[in-house]
Scaffold this motif. Structure first.
Motif, PDB file in Angstrom:
ATOM      1  N   ASP A   1      16.411   6.024  14.777  1.00 59.18           N
ATOM      2  CA  ASP A   1      15.608   4.844  14.478  1.00 59.18           C
ATOM      3  C   ASP A   1      15.146   4.922  13.036  1.00 59.18           C
ATOM      4  O   ASP A   1      14.412   5.837  12.666  1.00 59.18           O
ATOM      5  N   LEU A   2      15.578   3.980  12.214  1.00 57.01           N
ATOM      6  CA  LEU A   2      15.169   3.910  10.817  1.00 57.01           C
ATOM      7  C   LEU A   2      13.825   3.203  10.750  1.00 57.01           C
ATOM      8  O   LEU A   2      13.656   2.124  11.328  1.00 57.01           O
ATOM      9  N   GLN A   3      12.862   3.808  10.046  1.00 56.75           N
ATOM     10  CA  GLN A   3      11.481   3.314  10.038  1.00 56.75           C
ATOM     11  C   GLN A   3      10.880   3.351   8.641  1.00 56.75           C
ATOM     12  O   GLN A   3      11.292   4.164   7.804  1.00 56.75           O
ATOM     13  N   LEU A   4       9.855   2.498   8.441  1.00 52.18           N
ATOM     14  CA  LEU A   4       8.986   2.691   7.283  1.00 52.18           C
ATOM     15  C   LEU A   4       8.178   3.944   7.563  1.00 52.18           C
ATOM     16  O   LEU A   4       7.680   4.127   8.681  1.00 52.18           O
ATOM     17  N   PRO A   5       8.020   4.835   6.589  1.00 50.35           N
ATOM     18  CA  PRO A   5       7.199   6.025   6.819  1.00 50.35           C
ATOM     19  C   PRO A   5       5.757   5.629   7.119  1.00 50.35           C
ATOM     20  O   PRO A   5       5.212   4.712   6.510  1.00 50.35           O
ATOM     21  N   GLY A   6       5.167   6.339   8.040  1.00 46.70           N
ATOM     22  CA  GLY A   6       3.775   6.084   8.407  1.00 46.70           C
ATOM     23  C   GLY A   6       3.556   6.377   9.865  1.00 46.70           C
ATOM     24  O   GLY A   6       4.450   6.833  10.573  1.00 46.70           O
ATOM     25  N   GLY A   7       2.343   6.083  10.323  1.00 41.02           N
ATOM     26  CA  GLY A   7       2.032   6.326  11.720  1.00 41.02           C
ATOM     27  C   GLY A   7       0.577   6.091  12.011  1.00 41.02           C
ATOM     28  O   GLY A   7      -0.156   5.511  11.211  1.00 41.02           O
ATOM     29  N   GLY A   8       0.182   6.576  13.171  1.00 43.85           N
ATOM     30  CA  GLY A   8      -1.144   6.299  13.706  1.00 43.85           C
ATOM     31  C   GLY A   8      -2.279   6.871  12.888  1.00 43.85           C
ATOM     32  O   GLY A   8      -2.177   7.962  12.320  1.00 43.85           O
ATOM     33  N   VAL A   9      -3.361   6.103  12.863  1.00 41.31           N
ATOM     34  CA  VAL A   9      -4.607   6.533  12.230  1.00 41.31           C
ATOM     35  C   VAL A   9      -5.395   7.311  13.277  1.00 41.31           C
ATOM     36  O   VAL A   9      -5.704   6.793  14.352  1.00 41.31           O
ATOM     37  N   ASP A  10      -5.703   8.568  12.982  1.00 38.00           N
ATOM     38  CA  ASP A  10      -6.454   9.406  13.915  1.00 38.00           C
ATOM     39  C   ASP A  10      -7.934   9.025  13.909  1.00 38.00           C
ATOM     40  O   ASP A  10      -8.436   8.487  12.914  1.00 38.00           O
ATOM     41  N   PRO A  11      -8.663   9.319  15.014  1.00 35.96           N
ATOM     42  CA  PRO A  11     -10.099   9.023  15.046  1.00 35.96           C
ATOM     43  C   PRO A  11     -10.819   9.669  13.858  1.00 35.96           C
ATOM     44  O   PRO A  11     -10.578  10.832  13.534  1.00 35.96           O
ATOM     45  N   GLY A  12     -11.650   8.879  13.176  1.00 36.07           N
ATOM     46  CA  GLY A  12     -12.409   9.367  12.024  1.00 36.07           C
ATOM     47  C   GLY A  12     -11.626   9.375  10.721  1.00 36.07           C
ATOM     48  O   GLY A  12     -12.165   9.728   9.674  1.00 36.07           O
ATOM     49  N   GLU A  13     -10.366   9.007  10.751  1.00 37.65           N
ATOM     50  CA  GLU A  13      -9.504   9.018   9.573  1.00 37.65           C
ATOM     51  C   GLU A  13      -9.389   7.594   9.020  1.00 37.65           C
ATOM     52  O   GLU A  13      -9.315   6.636   9.779  1.00 37.65           O
ATOM     53  N   SER A  14      -9.354   7.452   7.713  1.00 31.41           N
ATOM     54  CA  SER A  14      -9.147   6.132   7.113  1.00 31.41           C
ATOM     55  C   SER A  14      -7.655   5.799   7.133  1.00 31.41           C
ATOM     56  O   SER A  14      -6.807   6.704   7.157  1.00 31.41           O
ATOM     57  N   PRO A  15      -7.305   4.511   7.101  1.00 34.11           N
ATOM     58  CA  PRO A  15      -5.882   4.156   7.048  1.00 34.11           C
ATOM     59  C   PRO A  15      -5.162   4.751   5.837  1.00 34.11           C
ATOM     60  O   PRO A  15      -4.014   5.192   5.964  1.00 34.11           O
ATOM     61  N   VAL A  16      -5.814   4.795   4.677  1.00 38.09           N
ATOM     62  CA  VAL A  16      -5.157   5.345   3.487  1.00 38.09           C
ATOM     63  C   VAL A  16      -4.929   6.852   3.645  1.00 38.09           C
ATOM     64  O   VAL A  16      -3.862   7.360   3.293  1.00 38.09           O
ATOM     65  N   ALA A  17      -5.888   7.564   4.197  1.00 35.11           N
ATOM     66  CA  ALA A  17      -5.697   9.005   4.441  1.00 35.11           C
ATOM     67  C   ALA A  17      -4.557   9.225   5.438  1.00 35.11           C
ATOM     68  O   ALA A  17      -3.721  10.114   5.255  1.00 35.11           O
ATOM     69  N   ALA A  18      -4.499   8.396   6.477  1.00 35.43           N
ATOM     70  CA  ALA A  18      -3.410   8.502   7.456  1.00 35.43           C
ATOM     71  C   ALA A  18      -2.068   8.226   6.791  1.00 35.43           C
ATOM     72  O   ALA A  18      -1.078   8.904   7.074  1.00 35.43           O
TER      73      ALA A  18
ATOM     74  N   LYS B   1       0.520  -2.095  18.885  1.00 36.39           N
ATOM     75  CA  LYS B   1       0.499  -1.443  17.580  1.00 36.39           C
ATOM     76  C   LYS B   1       0.035  -2.438  16.529  1.00 36.39           C
ATOM     77  O   LYS B   1       0.632  -3.500  16.371  1.00 36.39           O
ATOM     78  N   ILE B   2      -1.043  -2.087  15.839  1.00 34.53           N
ATOM     79  CA  ILE B   2      -1.516  -2.849  14.690  1.00 34.53           C
ATOM     80  C   ILE B   2      -1.013  -2.088  13.473  1.00 34.53           C
ATOM     81  O   ILE B   2      -1.460  -0.976  13.193  1.00 34.53           O
ATOM     82  N   CYS B   3      -0.052  -2.674  12.773  1.00 33.32           N
ATOM     83  CA  CYS B   3       0.642  -1.998  11.676  1.00 33.32           C
ATOM     84  C   CYS B   3       0.124  -2.520  10.335  1.00 33.32           C
ATOM     85  O   CYS B   3       0.366  -3.681   9.991  1.00 33.32           O
ATOM     86  N   LEU B   4      -0.611  -1.682   9.621  1.00 29.07           N
ATOM     87  CA  LEU B   4      -1.108  -2.014   8.286  1.00 29.07           C
ATOM     88  C   LEU B   4      -0.033  -1.595   7.292  1.00 29.07           C
ATOM     89  O   LEU B   4       0.384  -0.438   7.284  1.00 29.07           O
ATOM     90  N   ILE B   5       0.413  -2.533   6.468  1.00 27.88           N
ATOM     91  CA  ILE B   5       1.535  -2.271   5.565  1.00 27.88           C
ATOM     92  C   ILE B   5       1.029  -2.144   4.133  1.00 27.88           C
ATOM     93  O   ILE B   5       0.307  -3.010   3.635  1.00 27.88           O
ATOM     94  N   TYR B   6       1.441  -1.054   3.496  1.00 25.67           N
ATOM     95  CA  TYR B   6       1.072  -0.755   2.116  1.00 25.67           C
ATOM     96  C   TYR B   6       2.338  -0.658   1.267  1.00 25.67           C
ATOM     97  O   TYR B   6       3.418  -0.403   1.791  1.00 25.67           O
ATOM     98  N   VAL B   7       2.175  -0.830  -0.028  1.00 25.88           N
ATOM     99  CA  VAL B   7       3.215  -0.461  -0.977  1.00 25.88           C
ATOM    100  C   VAL B   7       2.612   0.661  -1.808  1.00 25.88           C
ATOM    101  O   VAL B   7       1.422   0.613  -2.159  1.00 25.88           O
ATOM    102  N   ALA B   8       3.374   1.707  -2.054  1.00 23.46           N
ATOM    103  CA  ALA B   8       2.878   2.865  -2.813  1.00 23.46           C
ATOM    104  C   ALA B   8       4.040   3.456  -3.607  1.00 23.46           C
ATOM    105  O   ALA B   8       5.210   3.145  -3.365  1.00 23.46           O
ATOM    106  N   LYS B   9       3.697   4.318  -4.532  1.00 23.64           N
ATOM    107  CA  LYS B   9       4.694   4.940  -5.403  1.00 23.64           C
ATOM    108  C   LYS B   9       4.962   6.368  -4.945  1.00 23.64           C
ATOM    109  O   LYS B   9       4.055   7.205  -4.948  1.00 23.64           O
ATOM    110  N   PRO B  10       6.210   6.688  -4.556  1.00 22.35           N
ATOM    111  CA  PRO B  10       6.520   8.084  -4.260  1.00 22.35           C
ATOM    112  C   PRO B  10       6.502   8.874  -5.567  1.00 22.35           C
ATOM    113  O   PRO B  10       7.180   8.508  -6.521  1.00 22.35           O
TER     114      PRO B  10
END
Length: 150
Positions: free
Chosen positions: A42-59, A96-105
Motif C-alpha cells: 500500500d503506497l501512502q503519504l508518510p504519517g499516522g496517528g496522533v498519540d494522546p497528549g501529542e500535537s499533530p506537528v509532533a506526530a 480517520k481524520i487526516c490532517l494534511i501538511y506539506v513539509a520539506k524533507p
C-alpha cells in the motif's frame, strides 16, 4: 465540515475517531512516499496517528521519521479529509481524520524504523494515481497541479 473520501461507514459498525497527520514531502520534482508491505502493498503519504497528549506537528515529525527515515522542516497544514476504514493491525473500525501538511524533507537519517515500510520517491503525478486511498490521491494531485512547496 471535513470532506469525506472513500466508502461510507458500514451500517451497524461502531467507529472510533482517530486523528492523524500526513505529509506531502516534495524535493526537486519528486515526492517522498512510504510503501507499507503488509497485509498487502500500500503506497501512502508518510504519517499516522496522533498519540494522546501529542500535537499533530509532533506526530508528523515522528511518523515521517519512522516510515521513511527522513527528518522534515517547515510543516504547513494545507487541508484535511476523513475516511472510514477497518484497521486490521488494531482490529478497529476507525473514522480517520487526516490532517494534511506539506513539509520539506531535509535529512535522511537512515532506513525506516517502522517494520514493513520502505521510502519511495516518485513524481507527484504518478503518486496521484498510485496512492492507496482517494484522499491521499486528491492532495498529491493538488501538488502535481500547483507544485506546492514548504
Amino acid at each position: 465540515m471535513i470532506r469525506r473520501f472513500g466508502a461510507p461507514p458500514v451500517r451497524g459498525e461502531t467507529y472510533v475517531r482517530r486523528v492523524g497527520a500526513y505529509a506531502l514531502l516534495p524535493r526537486g520534482r519528486h515526492l517522498l512516499l512510504t510503501c507499507q508491505s503488509d497485509p498487502d502493498p500500500d503506497l501512502q503519504l508518510p504519517g499516522g496517528g496522533v498519540d494522546p497528549g501529542e500535537s499533530p506537528v509532533a506526530a508528523l515529525h515522528r511518523e515521517v521519521y519512522e516510515e521513511t527515515g527522513w527528518h522534515v522542516a517547515n510543516p504547513r497544514r494545507i487541508g484535511a479529509f476523513r475516511r472510514f476504514a477497518y484497521l486490521p493491525e488494531y482490529d478497529l473500525w476507525a473514522e480517520k481524520i487526516c490532517l494534511i501538511y506539506v513539509a520539506k524533507p531535509t535529512l535522511r537519517i537512515g532506513l525506516p524504523t517502522e517494520p514493513l515500510h520502505q521510502a519511495i520517491w516518485t513524481e507527484p503525478s504518478v503518486a496521484a494515481k498510485l496512492l492507496g486511498n482517494a484522499g491521499d490521491r486528491h492532495f498529491a494531485e493538488m501538488l502535481a497541479r500547483a507544485f506546492i512547496t514548504p
